[in-house]
Write a protein that holds these residues in place. Sequence first.
Motif, mmCIF file in Angstrom:
data_model
loop_
_atom_site.group_PDB
_atom_site.id
_atom_site.type_symbol
_atom_site.label_atom_id
_atom_site.label_comp_id
_atom_site.label_asym_id
_atom_site.label_seq_id
_atom_site.Cartn_x
_atom_site.Cartn_y
_atom_site.Cartn_z
ATOM 1 N N ARG A 173 -0.238 5.628 -5.395
ATOM 2 C CA ARG A 173 0.971 4.970 -5.894
ATOM 3 C C ARG A 173 1.947 4.891 -4.727
ATOM 4 O O ARG A 173 2.275 5.912 -4.122
ATOM 5 N N LEU A 174 2.399 3.690 -4.416
ATOM 6 C CA LEU A 174 3.220 3.492 -3.225
ATOM 7 C C LEU A 174 4.455 2.651 -3.549
ATOM 8 O O LEU A 174 4.360 1.625 -4.230
ATOM 9 N N VAL A 175 5.596 3.106 -3.056
ATOM 10 C CA VAL A 175 6.830 2.349 -3.214
ATOM 11 C C VAL A 175 6.866 1.233 -2.175
ATOM 12 O O VAL A 175 6.727 1.482 -0.976
ATOM 13 N N LEU A 176 7.028 0.017 -2.652
ATOM 14 C CA LEU A 176 7.283 -1.130 -1.786
ATOM 15 C C LEU A 176 8.682 -1.633 -2.131
ATOM 16 O O LEU A 176 8.969 -1.937 -3.296
ATOM 17 N N GLU A 177 9.540 -1.725 -1.133
ATOM 18 C CA GLU A 177 10.916 -2.170 -1.352
ATOM 19 C C GLU A 177 11.303 -3.175 -0.276
ATOM 20 O O GLU A 177 11.082 -2.940 0.907
ATOM 21 N N ALA A 199 8.927 -3.580 2.735
ATOM 22 C CA ALA A 199 7.710 -4.202 2.213
ATOM 23 C C ALA A 199 7.198 -5.317 3.113
ATOM 24 O O ALA A 199 6.038 -5.720 3.002
ATOM 25 N N SER A 200 8.028 -5.804 4.021
ATOM 26 C CA SER A 200 7.601 -6.860 4.942
ATOM 27 C C SER A 200 6.500 -6.397 5.890
ATOM 28 O O SER A 200 5.835 -7.234 6.519
ATOM 29 N N VAL A 201 6.279 -5.079 6.034
ATOM 30 C CA VAL A 201 5.182 -4.620 6.891
ATOM 31 C C VAL A 201 3.859 -4.572 6.119
ATOM 32 O O VAL A 201 2.814 -4.289 6.714
ATOM 33 N N SER A 202 3.889 -4.859 4.827
ATOM 34 C CA SER A 202 2.676 -4.848 3.994
ATOM 35 C C SER A 202 2.167 -6.271 3.834
ATOM 36 O O SER A 202 2.431 -6.940 2.832
ATOM 37 N N GLY A 203 1.459 -6.736 4.850
ATOM 38 C CA GLY A 203 1.071 -8.134 4.925
ATOM 39 C C GLY A 203 0.112 -8.584 3.837
ATOM 40 O O GLY A 203 -0.885 -7.922 3.554
ATOM 41 N N VAL A 209 -1.094 -2.420 2.818
ATOM 42 C CA VAL A 209 -0.065 -1.763 2.008
ATOM 43 C C VAL A 209 0.397 -0.504 2.740
ATOM 44 O O VAL A 209 -0.387 0.417 2.981
ATOM 45 N N ILE A 210 1.680 -0.494 3.092
ATOM 46 C CA ILE A 210 2.287 0.610 3.839
ATOM 47 C C ILE A 210 3.526 1.065 3.080
ATOM 48 O O ILE A 210 4.545 0.374 3.074
ATOM 49 N N GLY A 211 3.451 2.204 2.425
ATOM 50 C CA GLY A 211 4.550 2.683 1.609
ATOM 51 C C GLY A 211 5.671 3.306 2.424
ATOM 52 O O GLY A 211 5.461 3.819 3.516
ATOM 53 N N GLU A 257 -2.560 8.656 6.076
ATOM 54 C CA GLU A 257 -3.596 8.616 5.040
ATOM 55 C C GLU A 257 -3.321 7.551 3.987
ATOM 56 O O GLU A 257 -4.259 6.962 3.435
ATOM 57 N N GLU A 258 -2.049 7.294 3.675
ATOM 58 C CA GLU A 258 -1.719 6.384 2.566
ATOM 59 C C GLU A 258 -1.666 4.920 2.978
ATOM 60 O O GLU A 258 -1.444 4.047 2.124
ATOM 61 N N THR A 259 -1.833 4.601 4.246
ATOM 62 C CA THR A 259 -1.820 3.209 4.685
ATOM 63 C C THR A 259 -3.178 2.568 4.365
ATOM 64 O O THR A 259 -4.207 2.990 4.879
ATOM 65 N N LEU A 260 -3.144 1.553 3.504
ATOM 66 C CA LEU A 260 -4.375 1.001 2.942
ATOM 67 C C LEU A 260 -4.611 -0.461 3.292
ATOM 68 O O LEU A 260 -3.661 -1.246 3.461
ATOM 69 N N LEU A 261 -5.879 -0.810 3.363
ATOM 70 C CA LEU A 261 -6.337 -2.198 3.257
ATOM 71 C C LEU A 261 -6.779 -2.342 1.804
ATOM 72 O O LEU A 261 -7.865 -1.908 1.431
ATOM 73 N N ALA A 262 -5.924 -2.916 0.987
ATOM 74 C CA ALA A 262 -6.114 -2.872 -0.468
ATOM 75 C C ALA A 262 -6.646 -4.185 -1.025
ATOM 76 O O ALA A 262 -6.277 -5.267 -0.561
#
Length: 417
Positions: A138-142, A251-255, A245-247, A221-226
């Motif tokens: 579970r990751l916060v994207l803001e 959120a702009s870094v979560s391409g 996805v990078i919590g 560890e939580e940086t994902l290719l989702a």
Amino acid sequence: MADPFDNKPLWDRRGFLRKSLVGAFSATLGTQIVFAENMPRWHTPLALQADNPLSLPAGKHKDLVILNDRPWNVETPPHLLDDEITPVDKMFIRNNGNIPESIDLKNWTLTIDGESVKKQTIFKLSELKKKFKPYTYRLVLECGGNGRSGYYPITSGNQWHEGGVSCAEWTGVRLRDVLESVGIKDDAIYIGYYGKDVHLSGDSSKPVISRGVPIRKALEEETLLAWALNGQDIPLIHGYPLRLVIGGWPASVSGKWLSRISIRNKEHDGPKMEGHSYRVPAHPIEPGSKVPDSELKIIESMPVKSVITYPKSGAIVPDGEPLELRGHAWAGDLEVRAMQVSIDYGATWITCDLRKPHNRLAWQQWSVTIPFPKKGYYEVWAKATDSKGVSQPMVIPAWNPGGYLNNACHRIAVKVE
């Protein structure tokens, strides 16, 4: 530094105009403003602030608010964020370009390249799923501009209120595992992503946005290719079929629509990494000032913040009955250590029950039951404090040209009658 509110006609230093306006506010509201003597000089009661809902986008909850439709930028009213895991239909949308016109899932690939990769490699999506162990977080994207509408003077960009945030469950493989499989050179300091979104000009060769993070963040560890969101394929508007996805960071870094990651031996220099994009002044400045690029720093971990998700602002409470409140709090790379609310404009604070995060970089649920001393108009203000002891400010934080990082206390209006 001059007070930006000194020239506002609603308030003067003698105080008599303030007193008459409080009386007028009370008359408009049809009740007494309790604790009016504690109300900040610059403050207009929430119940008197204009609400201007816009048209609604297709495929989302009917009460989401559209800020822009080309590209899509849609926010979630705070009361719709009440779920511990944000449902897809209530997730905000922040796009910089248009959605890809077609997705060829069978032939979708991810390229790993860059100056600091030992072996440039192309993976099919099916290979990523078979070769590497999947994880779910579970990751916060803001959005970095969440809360931009609160700044004065007004800054450019979509005028987000509080709803540019979510905490959903993402499933995929760790970026670290993939990068280590192809080899990372010792000089690696950054990664940058590229997606298949379409530039608003229609030029398919022109990247829309290509941001990145330092290698240390990329290897967490939580940086994902989702490829999955809340147990299902990621919807197209949120980056199907593959998303970085990078919590905890903007959120702009979560391409979205991810097709390439470059391991860099320098700070990534793609579109939206330059100029004022996702950068703030390195030192406090006077509101409205122009800042040279050399005096800006890249936004990294997001600041401590909270939101009241229940009840909805404008709640009416019977006299003598307590009010149950709840919401979420988060703090970028850190945890939230304490959560408090106030009903007297910050003169006193009530401590809330605060749960631990489900996993690192997830938001935390809080709740509290509060009594009211008498009938009248109140505002509930919410304040979180992070694990380093930093608390949300009651007032709008230091102004910046991009309107980024507004983490002032969220508040709701309540009437006791």
